[in-house]
Write a protein that holds these residues in place. Structure first.
Motif, short mmCIF file in Angstrom:
data_model
loop_
_atom_site.label_atom_id
_atom_site.label_comp_id
_atom_site.label_asym_id
_atom_site.label_seq_id
_atom_site.Cartn_x
_atom_site.Cartn_y
_atom_site.Cartn_z
N CYS A 122 31.19 45.42 39.96
CA CYS A 122 31.75 44.09 40.12
C CYS A 122 32.53 44.04 41.43
CB CYS A 122 32.68 43.74 38.96
SG CYS A 122 31.83 43.31 37.42
N ARG A 123 32.84 42.84 41.85
CA ARG A 123 33.56 42.66 43.11
C ARG A 123 34.52 41.48 42.97
NH1 ARG A 123 34.47 45.49 47.91
NH2 ARG A 123 35.58 44.01 49.24
N ILE A 124 35.71 41.62 43.53
CA ILE A 124 36.68 40.53 43.62
C ILE A 124 37.03 40.34 45.08
CG2 ILE A 124 39.02 39.81 43.04
CD1 ILE A 124 38.74 41.29 40.40
N ASP A 125 36.97 39.08 45.53
CA ASP A 125 37.28 38.76 46.92
C ASP A 125 38.27 37.62 46.99
OD1 ASP A 125 35.69 40.62 48.38
OD2 ASP A 125 33.90 39.45 47.95
N ALA A 126 39.04 37.57 48.06
CA ALA A 126 39.95 36.46 48.32
C ALA A 126 39.15 35.27 48.84
CB ALA A 126 41.01 36.88 49.33
N GLU A 127 39.41 34.09 48.28
CA GLU A 127 38.71 32.87 48.68
C GLU A 127 39.75 31.77 48.87
OE1 GLU A 127 35.54 32.85 49.19
OE2 GLU A 127 34.70 34.50 48.02
N GLY A 128 40.60 31.93 49.85
CA GLY A 128 41.66 30.95 50.05
C GLY A 128 42.73 31.08 48.98
N ASP A 129 42.98 29.99 48.24
CA ASP A 129 44.01 29.99 47.21
C ASP A 129 43.57 30.65 45.91
OD1 ASP A 129 45.77 28.70 48.87
OD2 ASP A 129 45.27 26.70 48.12
N VAL A 130 42.32 31.00 45.80
CA VAL A 130 41.79 31.59 44.58
C VAL A 130 41.08 32.90 44.92
CG1 VAL A 130 41.53 29.35 43.43
CG2 VAL A 130 39.64 30.26 44.80
N LEU A 131 40.62 33.56 43.88
CA LEU A 131 39.80 34.76 44.03
C LEU A 131 38.42 34.49 43.45
CD1 LEU A 131 42.27 37.57 42.80
CD2 LEU A 131 41.79 36.91 45.17
N SER A 132 37.41 35.13 44.01
CA SER A 132 36.09 35.09 43.40
C SER A 132 35.85 36.41 42.68
CB SER A 132 35.00 34.86 44.44
OG SER A 132 34.96 35.92 45.39
N LEU A 133 35.19 36.33 41.55
CA LEU A 133 34.81 37.50 40.77
C LEU A 133 33.32 37.41 40.48
CD1 LEU A 133 36.61 39.04 37.68
CD2 LEU A 133 34.16 38.66 37.66
N TYR A 134 32.61 38.48 40.72
CA TYR A 134 31.19 38.46 40.41
C TYR A 134 30.70 39.84 40.03
CZ TYR A 134 31.30 39.38 45.47
OH TYR A 134 31.61 39.86 46.71
N LYS A 135 29.89 39.87 39.01
CA LYS A 135 29.24 41.09 38.55
C LYS A 135 27.98 41.25 39.39
CE LYS A 135 27.82 43.25 34.14
NZ LYS A 135 26.35 43.24 34.15
N GLN A 136 27.87 42.38 40.08
CA GLN A 136 26.81 42.55 41.06
C GLN A 136 25.51 43.07 40.47
OE1 GLN A 136 29.60 44.99 43.48
NE2 GLN A 136 28.83 43.81 45.20
N THR A 137 25.59 43.81 39.39
CA THR A 137 24.40 44.43 38.81
C THR A 137 24.33 44.14 37.32
OG1 THR A 137 25.66 46.49 38.55
CG2 THR A 137 24.29 46.29 40.52
N GLY A 138 23.13 44.34 36.75
CA GLY A 138 22.92 44.05 35.34
C GLY A 138 22.10 42.79 35.15
N SER A 139 21.61 42.59 33.93
CA SER A 139 20.75 41.44 33.65
C SER A 139 21.53 40.17 33.35
CB SER A 139 19.83 41.76 32.46
OG SER A 139 20.60 42.06 31.30
N GLN A 140 22.81 40.28 33.01
CA GLN A 140 23.69 39.12 32.82
C GLN A 140 24.89 39.29 33.75
OE1 GLN A 140 24.68 38.29 28.73
NE2 GLN A 140 22.63 38.75 28.00
N ARG A 141 25.04 38.36 34.69
CA ARG A 141 26.03 38.55 35.74
C ARG A 141 26.94 37.32 35.89
NH1 ARG A 141 21.15 39.67 37.41
NH2 ARG A 141 21.02 38.02 38.96
N PRO A 142 28.15 37.37 35.33
CA PRO A 142 29.10 36.28 35.54
C PRO A 142 29.50 36.18 37.01
CG PRO A 142 29.76 37.67 33.70
CD PRO A 142 28.66 38.39 34.41
N VAL A 143 29.62 34.95 37.48
CA VAL A 143 30.05 34.67 38.85
C VAL A 143 31.00 33.48 38.79
CG1 VAL A 143 29.32 33.93 41.14
CG2 VAL A 143 27.85 35.44 39.82
N GLY A 144 32.18 33.61 39.40
CA GLY A 144 33.08 32.46 39.36
C GLY A 144 34.36 32.69 40.11
#
Length: 212
Positions: A122-144
């Motif tokens: 998974c990865r978390i990045d800074a996106e201005g006032d919020v953070l993005s979180l995304y699961k990079q691998t696997g068959s079900q990948r939350p992104v938000g």
């Protein structure tokens, strides 16, 4: 990685800028960056507001069902499965994470009450006032996106990427893909994303996040 257009899209949480193949989100694309809404209440759909309001109901139904026959495994995880465990510092720092999904409480007769998956990336990045979180691998990948709420809780709003799909749907476009939950710190450099009432398989999903 996810495009910074995710943070720029405001209420729609437009995430179509992501790319990739083979079940992994691709490199970050360049895009204009605008201020994302700082308050998740300006973004969440009515259905997701309802799911978040009923978060404790999900715990109270899912956890007892999951403990039947799996109590030892659940107890091994300690605070991860304590619904009231929420320490200060809910927002995890940007960086690479190992993440694994636990599904609690069967959503239908053909489902299991407890399923534990191995660690993925998974990865978390800074996106201005919020953070993005995304699961990079696997068959079900939350992104938000992660929105600050209280010191002990952040709010996640996003969508679910399936299989070999190259990009997420826009948040709010498909209620079956929309995801909403809370991020809480449960230990030293250990966080969880709690997703009450997911659309598929379970009554409660818990994603453990630890720095890679």
């Amino acid at each position: 990685m996810i495009s910074k257009s995710l943070a720029a899209c405001g209420l729609a949480l437009l995430m179509a800028g992501c790319g990739g193949s083979g079940g992994e989100l691709g490199p970050r694309a360049s895009a204009p960056v605008a201020a994302a809404p700082a308050d998740w209440r300006n973004v969440a759909t009515t259905a997701d507001r309802d799911r978040l309001r009923r978060w404790r109901d999900a715990w109270m139904q899912a956890l007892p069902a999951a403990r039947k026959g799996n109590a030892a495994e659940i107890d091994e995880q300690g605070a991860l499965f304590d619904p009231d465990r929420a320490l200060p510092g809910a927002m995890p720092p940007p960086g690479a994470y190992r993440c694994r999904v636990f599904k609690l409480g069967a959503a239908g007769p053909a489902m299991l009450d407890y399923v534990a998956y191995p660690f993925f990336d998974c990865r978390i990045d800074a996106e201005g006032d919020v953070l993005s979180l995304y699961k990079q691998t696997g068959s079900q990948r939350p992104v938000g996106l992660l929105f600050a709420d209280t010191d002990a809780r952040a709010v996640f709003l996003g969508t679910l990427v399936l299989g070999d799909e190259r990009a997420p749907l826009e948040y709010g476009q498909d209620g079956n893909r929309d995801m909403a939950g809370f991020v809480e710190r449960v230990g030293d450099r250990r966080w969880r994303l709690v997703l009450p009432w997911p659309r598929f398989e379970s009554k409660l999903d818990i994603i453990e996040l630890v720095p890679a």
